[in-house]
Design a protein around this motif. Structure first.
Motif, PDB file in Angstrom:
ATOM      1  N   UNK A 193       0.753  -1.120  -0.046  1.00 25.05           N
ATOM      2  CA  UNK A 193       0.042   0.001   0.033  1.00 25.05           C
ATOM      3  C   UNK A 193       0.873   1.230   0.022  1.00 25.05           C
ATOM      4  N   UNK A 194       0.868   1.894  -1.071  1.00 23.64           N
ATOM      5  CA  UNK A 194       1.829   3.259  -1.090  1.00 23.64           C
ATOM      6  C   UNK A 194       1.176   4.272  -0.190  1.00 23.64           C
ATOM      7  N   UNK A 195       1.989   4.944   0.438  1.00 20.53           N
ATOM      8  CA  UNK A 195       1.592   6.123   1.269  1.00 20.53           C
ATOM      9  C   UNK A 195       0.869   5.647   2.442  1.00 20.53           C
ATOM     10  N   UNK A 196       1.013   4.241   3.146  1.00 24.05           N
ATOM     11  CA  UNK A 196       0.246   3.548   4.338  1.00 24.05           C
ATOM     12  C   UNK A 196       0.548   4.571   5.341  1.00 24.05           C
ATOM     13  N   UNK A 197       1.629   4.970   5.678  1.00 22.49           N
ATOM     14  CA  UNK A 197       2.015   5.912   6.969  1.00 22.49           C
ATOM     15  C   UNK A 197       1.142   7.050   6.783  1.00 22.49           C
ATOM     16  N   UNK A 198       0.865   7.771   5.783  1.00 22.13           N
ATOM     17  CA  UNK A 198       0.174   9.159   5.523  1.00 22.13           C
ATOM     18  C   UNK A 198      -1.305   8.866   5.601  1.00 22.13           C
ATOM     19  N   UNK A 199      -1.809   7.607   5.043  1.00 25.17           N
ATOM     20  CA  UNK A 199      -3.262   7.064   5.112  1.00 25.17           C
ATOM     21  C   UNK A 199      -3.495   7.043   6.664  1.00 25.17           C
ATOM     22  N   UNK A 200      -2.755   6.153   7.607  1.00 24.76           N
ATOM     23  CA  UNK A 200      -2.998   6.010   8.908  1.00 24.76           C
ATOM     24  C   UNK A 200      -2.974   7.220   9.697  1.00 24.76           C
ATOM     25  N   UNK A 201      -1.957   8.214   9.322  1.00 22.31           N
ATOM     26  CA  UNK A 201      -2.060   9.650  10.101  1.00 22.31           C
ATOM     27  C   UNK A 201      -3.451  10.376   9.651  1.00 22.31           C
ATOM     28  N   UNK A 202      -3.806  10.166   8.564  1.00 21.62           N
ATOM     29  CA  UNK A 202      -4.967  10.774   8.026  1.00 21.62           C
ATOM     30  C   UNK A 202      -6.367  10.186   8.802  1.00 21.62           C
ATOM     31  N   UNK A 203      -6.287   8.834   8.959  1.00 17.64           N
ATOM     32  CA  UNK A 203      -7.429   8.471   9.676  1.00 17.64           C
ATOM     33  C   UNK A 203      -7.509   8.783  10.990  1.00 17.64           C
ATOM     34  N   UNK A 204      -5.988   8.752  11.622  1.00 21.21           N
ATOM     35  CA  UNK A 204      -6.427   9.150  13.123  1.00 21.21           C
ATOM     36  C   UNK A 204      -6.469  10.515  13.292  1.00 21.21           C
ATOM     37  N   UNK A 205      -6.348  11.347  12.462  1.00 18.75           N
ATOM     38  CA  UNK A 205      -6.965  13.002  12.383  1.00 18.75           C
ATOM     39  C   UNK A 205      -8.246  12.950  12.138  1.00 18.75           C
ATOM     40  N   UNK A 206      -8.614  12.405  11.477  1.00 18.68           N
ATOM     41  CA  UNK A 206     -10.034  12.239  10.881  1.00 18.68           C
ATOM     42  C   UNK A 206     -11.034  11.675  12.170  1.00 18.68           C
ATOM     43  N   UNK A 207     -10.553  10.851  12.964  1.00 23.17           N
ATOM     44  CA  UNK A 207     -11.407  10.199  13.986  1.00 23.17           C
ATOM     45  C   UNK A 207     -11.768  11.180  15.198  1.00 23.17           C
ATOM     46  N   UNK A 208     -12.727  11.666  15.216  1.00 23.27           N
ATOM     47  CA  UNK A 208     -13.238  12.841  16.395  1.00 23.27           C
ATOM     48  C   UNK A 208     -13.626  11.575  17.407  1.00 23.27           C
ATOM     49  N   UNK A 209     -12.662  11.780  18.405  1.00 19.26           N
ATOM     50  CA  UNK A 209     -12.898  11.178  19.770  1.00 19.26           C
ATOM     51  C   UNK A 209     -13.430  12.013  20.842  1.00 19.26           C
ATOM     52  N   UNK A 210     -14.282  11.532  21.616  1.00 16.48           N
ATOM     53  CA  UNK A 210     -14.901  12.236  22.730  1.00 16.48           C
ATOM     54  C   UNK A 210     -13.996  12.003  23.814  1.00 16.48           C
ATOM     55  N   UNK A 211     -12.987  12.969  23.974  1.00 12.15           N
ATOM     56  CA  UNK A 211     -11.929  12.765  25.071  1.00 12.15           C
ATOM     57  C   UNK A 211     -12.280  12.482  26.204  1.00 12.15           C
TER      58      UNK A 211
END
Length: 441
Positions: A193-211
């Motif tokens: 998977x090309x740019x997997x690290x960027x994809x994982x970082x993007x998913x983490x950023x987009x995950x809206x978590x109720x802290x």
């Protein structure tokens, strides 16, 4: 007084496969890691590919938890050790929460772990409440909260939250323009998977978590890990060569740990690079993977093929499972119908097919006890060879995969979980035969 350890532990599950459990678990692991948390991830049931992705997301090896294959005590030990070394433990479930025997719900209840439900909310809003309450009450299970996947907007997430009644919406993940690619055995290997690290970082950023809601999760208490007696070093002084590349990637980390605990030295080589079996190796392990996607390359790997034939002619032990067995046949026919010549130690032809040919937990009887594992393949092996044994399916007790033996070569579609019976594994890599008696489920 029994000593205990604590960590925040959740089991990530859903109503079915395809809801986004792996995506959410990966996003959550990466997000928590970015927050400075020490994160460990486990995968419920037998699986190779999801753990590779989750290892990339969390930065730590991902082991399997399965009440039958791994065993209750071994699962408890793995969780307790992880709790000593981490702040948060995520356990990705398998299929739906209550699917299978044992199920993800059984695992959660066995260790008092709360469940985090992933709901694909793309085509619903208020109905998510009915699904979530059903998931909670059917078992029941301790439901920690919900992460709504593929939400369309903040307003959509609000409607989902209102529908959950007394269950908290711990987070939401918007619809993804780019999803993790899949093929017939699951996700595409992370290395492809090309740019997997960027994809994982993007998913983490987009995950809206109720802290705040996340911080309110009660820690899980587990008995402290116990010092275990290692198995006898039956493979001390032995070197095991292991095929490892894109065609042979399906390896349990626990299997490698088990071989090392048995005293073996491990060396790795790439058949796809036409590397021969190392000359100083005493035994050869050909694990599963995607040989059907690389059949033309493997067919042209003359050095590798000849070295395997020579290794067998020297009466050295070979263990080949699933994809590893497929390349030892005379011919491998891929999805397009193209036939490629393989090593030829096993008579017959492997034919890829569109329909699933084998799936589920299985065990095989040996003189040392039952060696447990699973099967998952989309090919059939047409051969005149007579099996020396068959695995037994769990929990039905029906006959499962054939086990073949040619000299010191043992081969099967069966993927073995080595820690389930280390003494049997030691015998296998010493070239000793498997006992052909049936085993109880």
């Amino acid at each position: 007084m029994t000593q205990t350890v604590q960590a925040t532990v959740v089991l990530v599950s859903a109503v079915a496969s395809g809801q986004g459990k792996t995506t959410v678990t990966a996003a959550l692991a990466r997000k928590l890691q970015h927050q400075g948390k020490r994160v460990r991830v486990f995968k419920t049931g037998p699986d190779f590919i999801d753990p590779m992705l989750l290892e990339r997301a969390s930065g730590a090896p991902v082991h399997s938890l399965d009440l039958w294959i791994v065993g209750l005590d071994a699962c408890r030990q793995l969780l307790a050790q992880a709790a000593l070394e981490s702040d948060v433990i995520l356990i990705e479930g398998v299929m739906g929460l209550y699917d299978g025997n044992p199920s993800s719900a059984d695992l959660a209840r066995a260790f008092g772990v709360p469940v985090l439900a992933v709901i694909d909310a793309a085509a619903m809003a208020q109905t998510t409440g009915a699904l979530v309450l059903g998931l909670r009450d059917y078992g029941p299970v301790d439901l920690a909260g919900v992460i709504a996947n593929r939400v369309g907007s903040a307003g959509h997430a609000g409607m989902v939250a209102d529908a959950l009644r007394d269950v908290p919406l711990l987070g939401s993940l918007q619809r993804q323009e780019k999803s993790l690619p899949e093929r017939h055995l699951g996700l595409v290997l992370p290395a492809e998977v090309t740019e997997l690290e960027q994809l994982l970082d993007q998913l983490a950023e987009q995950l809206q978590l109720d802290e705040a809601a996340w911080q309110r999760l009660a820690p899980t208490t587990l008995p402290a890990p116990v010092v275990q007696q290692p198995p006898a070093a039956a493979l001390a002084g032995k070197t095991i060569a292991i095929a490892r590349d894109a065609a042979f990637a399906f390896l349990y980390p626990a299997n490698l740990d088990c071989l090392r605990e048995l005293g073996a030295d491990l060396c790795f080589f790439s058949p796809l690079a036409d590397q021969p079996v190392p000359l100083d190796a005493d035994a050869l392990y050909l694990p599963g993977g995607y040989p059907e996607l690389h059949a033309a390359t493997l067919a042209q790997a003359a050095n590798w093929q000849q070295s395997v034939r020579g290794f067998h002619a020297a009466s050295k032990a070979i263990f080949a499972e699933c994809g590893g067995m497929m390349v030892l046949a005379e011919t491998l026919v891929d999805q397009s119908g193209t036939a490629s010549p393989m090593v030829g130690l096993l008579p017959g032809q492997v034919q890829m097919q569109a329909r699933l040919a084998g799936l589920g937990s299985q065990g095989v009887a040996t003189a040392h006890g039952q060696l447990r594992g699973h099967t998952f393949h989309y090919s059939r092996f047409d051969t005149d060879a007579t099996p020396v044994a068959h695995t037994i399916k769990h929990p039905s007790g029906a006959a499962g995969e054939a086990v073949y033996r040619v000299g010191t070569l043992s081969a099967s579609y069966f993927h073995a979980y080595f820690p389930s019976c280390p003494t049997a594994v030691a015998a296998l890599f010493l070239g000793l035969p498997w006992e052909a008696a049936p085993c109880a489920p």
